[in-house]
Design an enzyme around this catalytic site. Structure first.
Site, PDB file in Angstrom:
ATOM      1  N   GLY A  89       0.817  -1.216   0.000  1.00 17.33           N
ATOM      2  CA  GLY A  89       0.000   0.000   0.000  1.00 17.33           C
ATOM      3  C   GLY A  89       0.846   1.259   0.000  1.00 17.33           C
ATOM      4  N   CYS A  90       1.899   1.256   0.781  1.00 15.89           N
ATOM      5  CA  CYS A  90       2.764   2.435   0.872  1.00 15.89           C
ATOM      6  C   CYS A  90       3.499   2.674  -0.446  1.00 15.89           C
ATOM      7  CB  CYS A  90       3.752   2.270   2.023  1.00 15.89           C
ATOM      8  SG  CYS A  90       2.907   2.129   3.631  1.00 15.89           S
TER       9      CYS A  90
END
Length: 182
Positions: A62-63
């Protein structure tokens, strides 16, 4: 005479429970090192809009999506004079590796925890929270983005950010702030 107030929690717990910064409030000052070890201060960008996004951990799915979204729209942000800064609690070496691996073209800042185990900027901005995964509780950074206006005040805030398409969503808010032509 008013009796003094006694706090029933430690300074570490107090920092954990600091609230998010409300829209219209002054963004807290900070000084952090980026992926190159260069010092970045929020005050260096006074007079410019700043996108300050907090994320949990370098080089996670996600990051990485979120960071690459900003990377891919960076020319539009730069043309508008908007600064993008990513912040998470890992050290400069982790930031360098993450930035090099994904050719990140903006500063990502290392908010390293102090002796109390709390990253100070994450705490100031209210993103250092208790989390839970598979029933195990731990402290970590929430995914929150702040748009700070040229006056140094929070113009907009996104809580519980979904990484996919977030950079475009923020860019739309920057346009509404008047920094970018549609």
């Amino acid at each position: 005479m008013i009796a003094p107030v006694t706090l029933n929690f430690s300074p570490t717990e107090w920092k954990r429970t600091m609230p998010l910064i409300d829209i219209g409030k002054k963004a807290p000052a900070f000084t952090l090192a980026d992926q190159r070890g260069e010092t970045r201060k929020l005050s260096d960008y006074l007079g410019q809009p700043v996108v300050l996004y907090f994320y949990p951990k370098d080089d996670t799915s996600g990051c990485t999506k979120q960071a690459c979204g900003f990377r891919d729209t960076m020319q539009t942000y730069e043309r508008a004079g908007v600064v993008v800064l990513g912040v998470s609690p890992q050290d400069v070496a982790s930031k360098r590796k993450f930035a090099e691996k994904f050719a990140l073209n903006f500063p990502i800042l290392a908010d390293v925890a102090g002796d109390d185990g709390v990253p100070p900027v994450c705490a100031k901005y209210g993103v250092w929270k208790e989390k839970s995964m598979y029933g195990k509780k731990y402290m970590g950074a929430d995914r929150v983005t702040y748009l700070i206006g040229p006056d140094g005040k929070v113009a907009k805030r996104w809580d519980k950010v979904k990484p996919e398409g977030h950079a475009d969503e923020v860019l739309e808010a920057v346009r509404e702030l008047g920094a970018v032509a549609k």
